[in-house]
Design a protein around this motif. Structure first.
Motif, mmCIF file in Angstrom:
data_model
loop_
_atom_site.group_PDB
_atom_site.id
_atom_site.type_symbol
_atom_site.label_atom_id
_atom_site.label_comp_id
_atom_site.label_asym_id
_atom_site.label_seq_id
_atom_site.Cartn_x
_atom_site.Cartn_y
_atom_site.Cartn_z
ATOM 1 N N PHE C 147 0.692 -1.123 -0.030
ATOM 2 C CA PHE C 147 0.028 -0.108 -0.108
ATOM 3 C C PHE C 147 0.751 1.239 0.016
ATOM 4 N N GLU C 148 2.283 1.159 0.077
ATOM 5 C CA GLU C 148 3.003 2.330 0.167
ATOM 6 C C GLU C 148 2.664 3.130 -0.884
ATOM 7 N N PRO C 149 2.694 2.802 -2.356
ATOM 8 C CA PRO C 149 2.494 3.719 -3.153
ATOM 9 C C PRO C 149 1.135 4.303 -3.279
ATOM 10 N N VAL C 150 0.120 3.842 -2.475
ATOM 11 C CA VAL C 150 -1.270 4.596 -2.047
ATOM 12 C C VAL C 150 -0.794 5.743 -1.075
ATOM 13 N N ARG C 151 -0.098 5.387 0.100
ATOM 14 C CA ARG C 151 -0.023 6.521 0.812
ATOM 15 C C ARG C 151 0.861 7.584 0.412
ATOM 16 N N GLU C 152 1.893 7.188 -0.497
ATOM 17 C CA GLU C 152 2.862 8.319 -1.089
ATOM 18 C C GLU C 152 1.927 9.173 -2.006
ATOM 19 N N ARG C 153 1.021 8.887 -2.498
ATOM 20 C CA ARG C 153 0.027 9.512 -3.337
ATOM 21 C C ARG C 153 -1.067 10.383 -2.457
ATOM 22 N N LEU C 154 -1.208 10.020 -1.554
ATOM 23 C CA LEU C 154 -2.019 10.736 -0.493
ATOM 24 C C LEU C 154 -1.308 11.623 0.155
ATOM 25 N N ARG C 162 -6.990 12.246 -3.344
ATOM 26 C CA ARG C 162 -7.610 13.384 -1.918
ATOM 27 C C ARG C 162 -8.803 13.717 -2.110
ATOM 28 N N ARG C 163 -9.124 14.074 -3.346
ATOM 29 C CA ARG C 163 -10.363 14.778 -3.646
ATOM 30 C C ARG C 163 -11.612 13.986 -3.222
ATOM 31 N N LEU C 164 -11.669 12.600 -3.979
ATOM 32 C CA LEU C 164 -12.626 11.668 -3.856
ATOM 33 C C LEU C 164 -12.721 10.917 -2.380
ATOM 34 N N GLY C 165 -13.886 10.213 -1.973
ATOM 35 C CA GLY C 165 -14.028 9.632 -0.770
ATOM 36 C C GLY C 165 -13.496 8.309 -0.090
ATOM 37 N N ALA C 166 -14.087 7.812 0.844
ATOM 38 C CA ALA C 166 -13.524 6.674 1.137
ATOM 39 C C ALA C 166 -13.470 5.465 0.126
ATOM 40 N N ASP C 167 -14.497 5.521 -0.564
ATOM 41 C CA ASP C 167 -14.827 4.468 -1.735
ATOM 42 C C ASP C 167 -13.627 4.356 -2.771
ATOM 43 N N TYR C 168 -13.136 5.728 -3.167
ATOM 44 C CA TYR C 168 -12.022 5.658 -3.891
ATOM 45 C C TYR C 168 -10.835 5.236 -3.404
ATOM 46 N N LEU C 169 -10.618 5.451 -2.041
ATOM 47 C CA LEU C 169 -9.606 4.882 -1.211
ATOM 48 C C LEU C 169 -9.452 3.397 -1.343
ATOM 49 N N GLY E 12 2.571 4.376 -7.628
ATOM 50 C CA GLY E 12 3.004 5.585 -7.059
ATOM 51 C C GLY E 12 1.891 6.634 -8.037
ATOM 52 N N THR E 13 1.300 6.252 -9.054
ATOM 53 C CA THR E 13 0.810 7.224 -10.152
ATOM 54 C C THR E 13 -0.610 6.810 -9.638
ATOM 55 N N SER E 14 -1.632 7.747 -10.157
ATOM 56 C CA SER E 14 -2.951 7.402 -10.131
ATOM 57 C C SER E 14 -3.373 6.702 -11.376
ATOM 58 N N PRO E 15 -4.220 6.027 -11.454
ATOM 59 C CA PRO E 15 -4.601 5.292 -12.711
ATOM 60 C C PRO E 15 -5.103 6.493 -13.613
#
Lengths: 357, 357, 357, 357, 357
Positions: C147-154, C162-169, E12-15
Motif C-alpha cells: 500500500f506504500e504507493p497509495v500512501r505516497e499519492r495521499l 485526495r479529492r474523492l471519498g473513502a470508496d475511492y481509497l 505511485g501514480t494514479s490510474p
C-alpha cells in the motif's frame, strides 16, 4: 444391442400418419380398463377397443391400459374417441423416444421408460401416458409391467389413490416406474464394488470388459434418467391444468427421487472412470515388475555368460604363452568361478540399492 | 461400503407408509427435550414419546431430539402431534437421502449429514431437522452427536442462542454439522501432502491404492457438501416464514463456510487428479530407467559374447590354413581381448553421447 | 504447505466470539492512521488503539491500518467503536478465508489476498477491509504491504485520491492488491516458457516436478483470483450505498484487470496441461528409441551367436562322416563368417525398410 | 476434406456484394415453381427467372426452388423481386454457413444442412430457405434433394400440407432435412457396434483409424445438428410473424427429433471415447502378454545357457585337479542335465506362483 | 514468445496517468484523417495532432487513424479535444488488453485484435477504437493495417459506407478485423489435415512438436476470438446510443461470423486433441511391433543356443559312457540339427496361432 432406434413418419406421408409397430407375431394386444371413485371400483379386460369408448364420460377416474402396440385400429379408435393428437400417437408407436412431456389442449402426453435388467445389460421399454381431466391412458410395448402394486392399492380401495383424481394416479404410475431404478442401481453398485476389488488386486482382461459393460449400462441409464427428471419437474412445477395442488407435493418428492438417481449414476460414473485409470496403472505396474525380473536375470547372467564364453575359446595355448595362459593355471577354474560370483553379488547389491529388489 | 442405499415406500403401499428403520438390536430410542426462553431452561430425557406432546404448545423454544429410528410409534406419534408430513417422515427413515430442504405448510424439513472419519474412510449419518414456529425436532440414526456444544451454550444461558428463536437454534445445529467438515478436511489435506511427497519420490503400488482411497473420500464428501450448500442457501436467501432477519446474517456466514468447504474439496480433487498423472509418469520413468540398464548391459555384452563364440568354434585348423588361423597366432588371444575392450568402450561413448548414462 | 487453514468459532462458544490469532511472539501490532481531505493530510502511528477512536467522527476520510492480528483488545475496541459486526471480526482473524464481500448495515466488509512469491511457491496474506461512510479500516497479518504507493499519492496530495471519498481509497487499495498479480504471472509465464523448451528437447525427472509445481501455483492463484473477481464485480455493479458513481468507472476498469488475470491463469493452465502430455509422449518416444537399439542389437547377434554355437559343439567328427563335416572343410571357417555377414546385412536391410534405422 | 470453408464478402466491396458460387462447369441452374392452395396445384420448371416474378403475388402458397448457385442474375433478380436482404443472399452463396435463423422485415431466412453419406465420410449440402407471408424460396447447391416426398404429398393434394400455409411447407421441408439424419445415425451406430466388438477382441491398427473416422463423423454431425436445433427452437417458440399456432405444435415435435439426434450423437461420442481407452488398454494387455512370454523364455534359458557355457570352458584338467574336475566325473553330464532341469522346473513353479502362467 | 504482457498504471501514480508505449526507435507516429459525408470526401495525413482538433466539429463523419503509440503528446491532445477518458487512453497504451467494449459518457471504447501469421505462430496487434456521435478514432501499434479496403470504398464514394454514419464505419472496420481470421483458419485447417495424415501413417518426434504448435496457435486465437465475439454482441444487441437500427442488422451478420470462427476453432481443437491420442496409440503400436520382433527372434534362438551350448560342453566321454555319448553317435549332429529345426518350426506355429505373425 442397437444403441437407438427411432422411427419417424415414413417419407411421402404427412406426420401423424400411423403405421403398426413391428412385434413378434402371435402376441395379442390387451386392453384393460379400471374405473374407480372413492366408493366404487371396476376392473375389466376388454375384448375389443369399442368397449373402451363407453368409459370416456364415465364418472370418477378411468385408467385404460393398452399392452402391445401392433394393432393400429386400437390406437386409431382410442385416439379418435379421446381426441389424442396424431403426433402423440406417432410417438407412442416409435418406441425409441426420449422421455418427454408434451402439452396438448385436452391432455398431457408423457413418454417414460421402464427399466429391466436383462442378463448384465439394461433393457428399456417405452411406456406412454396420456393424462386427461378424468382419465389416464397408458401404452406399453409388452404385457408385463410394474404397475401391479398400483392396481392392488386401487383394488384394496383405501388411501389417497382412490380419493384423489387422475393426476394422482399418474403420479403413482410414474412413481412405480422411477422406483424401479433403485434395485437396479443397487445391484450395479454391488457389481462395481466387486470390480473395484478386482481391479486393485487381480486385474485381468475380463475386468476391462466388465468395466466397459458397466460404463455402457450407466450411459444408458443416464440417457433415460436425465429427461425423466425433467418430465417430473415440468409436471410438478409448471402447474399444468391437470395436476392439483395436493398431488404436487408428491411429485416434488418423486422429483427428489430422480435427483437421487442422477446423483447415484454420476457417482458410479466417477468411480468407474477412476477404475479405468487404476486398471491401466495396474497394467503398468505389472509390466514394470515383469521387466524388473527380466532385467535382473539378464543383467546378471549376460556378463557371466560372456566370461565363460571367453574360456571356451580355442586359442592354441601351445603356440604362445600369450594365448589364454589362464587355462593352464593351477587355480584357473576356481578363480573364474570366484570372479563370477563376485560380479553376481555386486550386481545384486547394486539392484538392492536402486530398490529393484 | 455400499455406495448408496435408498429405501423407498414398499411396493403395494402408498407413499408415506412408514416402516421401521433396521438397526442393530438392543439399541434404545432416546428422546431428549430442551425447552428454553431468555430466562428459563429445562432439559429432560423422556421415558415415553407421550411426554413430548406436552411441549407442543410450551412457551419459548422447544427442541426435541430423537436418537435412533427403529421405533415406529415414536415417529408416528410425534408426526401426528406436530403435524409432520408423512413424506417427510418417510425421508427421516430412509437414511440414504441427499441433503435437502422441503417446505411444508407448518414446518421446514431439512435433511443434513453428519460426517465422521471411520478408519481411513468417511462415514455419514443422516440428521433430519424439522423447524416449526417455536420448536425444532431432530432425528439422528445413532446416539452420539456433535450437538453437545450447542446444548452447553443453551445451559449456560447467555448469548444470542437463548435470546433468539427456533430459527437461530436450527442455525446453531447446522453450524455444528457443517463445521465438523473442517478438521476432517484438514486431516485429509495432510494425508494428501504426504501422498504427494510419496508419489514424487518413492511411488509404490500402495501409493496408487491410497490415491484411489482419497479420491473416493473426496467423491463422498462432495456428494454430501454440494446439496448441503444449497440447503443453507435456500434457508438464508429465500426467506422462509420461519427464519428471521437477525438470523439470516448468521446463515449467510454459514453459507460462506460451505462455499469454503466446496472450494477445499475441489482443490483437493484437482491435486489428487494431478497426482495420478505424476504417478503414471513416475512409473514410465522407472520403466525407462530399467530398460536403459537392460539395454546397456545387453548391447555391450551380446556382441562380445558373439565374438568369444566365434573363437569357440571347432574348425579344424590342421586341415586348412583358412580355418581359424587366428587360434594359432602368437598374440591371438590378447588381440581379441583388446578388440572386445575397444568395442565396449566405443559403445559406452555412444551411450554417453545419447545421454543414456 | 498446508492447502487450507480455516479456523472457525471454537466449539462451545457462540459465533462471533473472538480468539487471538496465533503469531510468532514478540511481533507488535502496529496501528497507523491517515486522515485526509482535499486540503489536509495527517499521518500518525498510534501508540494505543484508544487514540484511533478519536478519528471516528473526524471530517474527511480516515484510514486506519492495523498490521498484526494477535492483540484481541485492539480488534475488540475498534469493533466496538466503529460498530464492526462480530462475524466480520471473526473472519478477520481466521486468515484462511476466501475473498468475499459481505454487506453489513454500516459497512461493507471485504476479504482480499495479497500475493507474494516465496521461493518458487506462492504465498498469500489475508487483507481485510471495512468500508464505512467516511472511513476505511484495513487489517493485515504482517507489517509489510503493497500500500506504500497509495500512501505516497495521499501524501503528495494531488489527484483524485485526495479529492474523492473513502470508496475511492478502497478502490486504490484493492487496485494495489490486484495489480501485484501481474509481475508474478509474468514471472510464472517465463518459467513456463523455459519448461516448455525443456519438455520438448530434454525432459528429465526434474521437469516433471517443475510442471507439478507450476500447476500447484496456478491452482492456488486461481483459487484466490476467482472470488476476488466476484468481490470487485459486486462492488462495482450492485451499487452499494458506499460506492459513488465516479468511483464505479474505476472499479469497472479494475474488474477488467481481474478478468485479464483469470484469462492468463486459464491460458497457463491449458499450456501446462498440454506439457504433461508432451512429457509423457517424450518418455514414450525415448522408450521406443531405446527399445529399437536393443532390438536391433539383439536381433542381429542372437542368431549369429547361435550359429557360432553350432560350430562350437564337440561332436566327434572321427566317429562318423555325418558329424559336423564342415569343421574339416577347407573353407569351412570363411564360409561360416560369410554366411553370418550375409545374415547381418540382410537384417539391416530389413530394419531399414521398416524404418527402424 | 477441408474442415470448413467460408467465403465472406471480398475485400474492397461492401457486405452484400454478390459474387457467383464456384461450381463445376456445365451444370445448369434449375428453377422449379410449385404454386398451390387447398383446391389448386401447379408445378412448373421455369426457363428463366423472370417467369418466377409473376408468382410473387399469386394467391395461395408459392414455393420457388433453385438448384445451383452459380448464376448471379437469378439470385439478384429474385432478391430484387421478393425483397431479399443482400446479407441473406450473401449467406446463400457462402455455403460454409452454420445453420441459423435470421429475422428480416419481410422474411425469415434460414440456413440448414442436408446430410449425405459419401463413402464412409459425411457430406453436407447447404440449403437456404426464405419464408415470406405466402411464399417459400429455397436454394440448394446441387440438383438432387430430399424434398421429393414433400412434392409428392403436395401433388396428391390431400392433408394438412395443402390446407395450411407457407409456414407448414417450411416445416415439412425442414422435417425432411432433419429426418435424414436418422438412417445415417443408425448406420453409424451399427458401425460403432462392430467396432466395439473388434476393439475388445481383435484390435488392429486399422481399428484405430476406424475409431478416428467415426469420431470425425460425429464431430461433423454435431457441428451441424447443434445450431439446427436452435433454429427450430427459435422458429417454434419465439413466434415469428410467419408461423401460425397450428404449425407450432408440429415444430415442437420436430424440435424433439433434433434433441433426440443430439442425444444419439452424444451417446455415440461417449461410446467412441470409451473405445479409445479400451483400445489402448488392449494394446497394453498385448504388450504385457508378449513381454511375459519373452521374460519366461529368457529367464529360464539364460541361466541354463550360462551353466552349459561353464562346462564349455577349456581349462586344462590335466594341469591341476582344481580345473573342472567335473568333466571327468562318471556322472558329470547327467548331473549337470539334472541340475538344469531342476532350475527350469523351479522357475516354472515361481512363475506359476506369481500368476505369470 | 511471452504469453501475455500487461502494463498497468505504474505504482505511485494514479490510474489514468499515461506513460509512452515502448517502440523501436525512429518509427514515426502517423495521423491520418478521413472526413466524409454522402457527397464529400477528404483524406489527409496530418503533420501534427493539432490539425486534427479542427475536425472535432466537422460536418459528416470524421475518422482519425493513429499508427504508433509512443508519442504521449498526440494521445493527450486527442484525449483532451475529444474528451476521451484517461482509463481508456491507458488501455490504448497497454497493448496486452483483452478485447472489450467500455461505455463512456461521450464515446464507446473498443479494444480489438488484428491477427497476423508470422512464420508458423500467430501474432496479434491491438487496435483500439473510439466511437463518438460523428467521429471514429482508431489507434494501431504499427503502420500496416487491414483497413485499406475500407478506405478504398470510402474513396470510391458509393454505397452504404458514405451514406450511413460513424457507427457503420466502425462496423466496417471491425468487419475487416474479424474477417482476417478466415484465411488464417483455413491455412491452419490445411496444416491440420496434413498433420492428421502424418500422425496416422508416419508419426515422428516432429509431428508431436507440430501438434503442440497448432494447439498453441488455437489457444491464442480462442483467447482473442471469444471476447471479440462478446464485444460485437454487446454492440449489436444492447443498443448503445451510438449504433443505429440500420447498422444493427450488419452487426448481427458480423456476430454470426464470430460464432462461425469460434465454431471452427473449437472443431480444430477437438481434432487436435484427438490427434494426440492417435499419436500416442501409434507409438504404442510401434512399440508392440518392435517388441514382437524381438520376442520372436529371442524366443526362437535362446532355447536353440542353449542346446548347442550343451553339446559344446567338454565332458570327458572317454572317462564314462554316461558323459555325452551323443557326441560319438553316428547321427548325433544331424539329429541335434533336426531337433532344433523342429523346435523352431513349433515355435513359429505357436506364434502364428497367437497371431503374432
Amino acid at each position: 444391442m442397437a444403441y437407438a432406434r427411432t422411427r419417424h413418419h415414413p417419407p411421402g406421408t404427412s406426420p401423424g400418419t400411423l403405421r403398426p409397430h413391428e412385434v413378434p407375431k402371435g402376441e395379442k394386444v390387451t386392453i384393460r380398463v379400471i374405473s374407480y371413485g372413492p366408493d366404487r371400483f371396476e376392473e375389466k379386460e376388454l375384448a375389443s377397443v369399442d368397449e373402451a369408448l363407453a368409459y370416456r364420460d364415465a364418472p370418477g377416474v378411468t385408467w385404460i391400459d393398452v399392452s402391445g402396440l401392433h394393432d393400429m385400429g386400437v390406437l386409431q379408435k382410442l385416439g379418435d374417441a379421446f381426441g389424442l393428437h396424431p403426433l402423440a400417437l406417432e410417438d407412442v408407436l416409435n418406441t425409441g423416444q426420449r422421455p418427454k412431456l408434451d402439452d396438448y389442449e385436452t391432455q398431457q402426453f408423457m413418454v417414460m421408460k421402464e427399466i429391466h435388467f436383462s442378463g448384465s445389460m439394461i433393457e428399456m421399454e417405452q411406456v406412454s401416458l396420456f393424462l386427461g381431466k378424468s382419465y389416464v391412458i397408458t401404452f406399453q410395448e409388452t404385457p408385463g409391467d410394474c404397475f401391479e402394486p398400483v392396481r392392488e392399492r386401487l383394488r384394496k380401495g383405501k388411501g389417497r389413490l382412490r380419493r384423489l383424481g387422475a393426476d394422482y394416479l399418474v403420479y403413482a404410475l410414474i412413481d412405480s416406474l422411477v422406483d424401479q431404478a433403485f434395485p437396479i442401481l443397487e445391484k450395479l453398485g454391488e457389481g462395481i464394488e466387486d470390480l473395484e476389488e478386482e481391479v486393485l488386486h487381480s486385474p485381468t482382461r475380463e475386468t476391462l470388459h466388465a468395466i466397459h459393460d458397466v460404463k455402457r449400462c450407466l450411459l444408458g441409464l443416464r440417457r433415460a434418467a436425465w429427461p425423466q427428471r425433467e418430465v417430473i419437474h415440468a409436471l410438478q412445477s409448471e402447474g399444468s391444468r391437470f395436476v392439483q395442488k395436493e398431488t404436487r407435493v408428491y411429485l416434488r418428492d418423486l422429483y427428489d427421487h430422480t435427483i437421487q438417481i442422477m446423483d447415484m449414476i454420476e457417482t458410479y460414473r466417477d468411480i468407474t472412470a477412476g477404475m479405468l485409470d487404476v486398471y491401466l496403472s495396474s497394467l503398468s505396474n505389472r509390466m514394470n515388475e515383469i521387466m524388473k525380473v527380466l532385467t535382473i536375470i539378464a543383467t546378471i547372467f549376460i556378463p557371466l555368460t560372456f566370461i565363460v564364453g571367453i574360456y571356451g575359446m580355442n586359442f592354441n595355448t601351445q603356440v604362445s604363452p600369450w594365448n589364454m595362459p589362464e587355462l593352464n593355471w593351477r587355480y584357473g577354474y576356481p578363480t573364474v568361478l570366484g570372479v563370477m560370483l563376485m560380479i553376481a553379488v555386486g550386481m545384486l547389491i547394486y539392484f538392492r540399492r536402486r530398490k529393484w529388489l
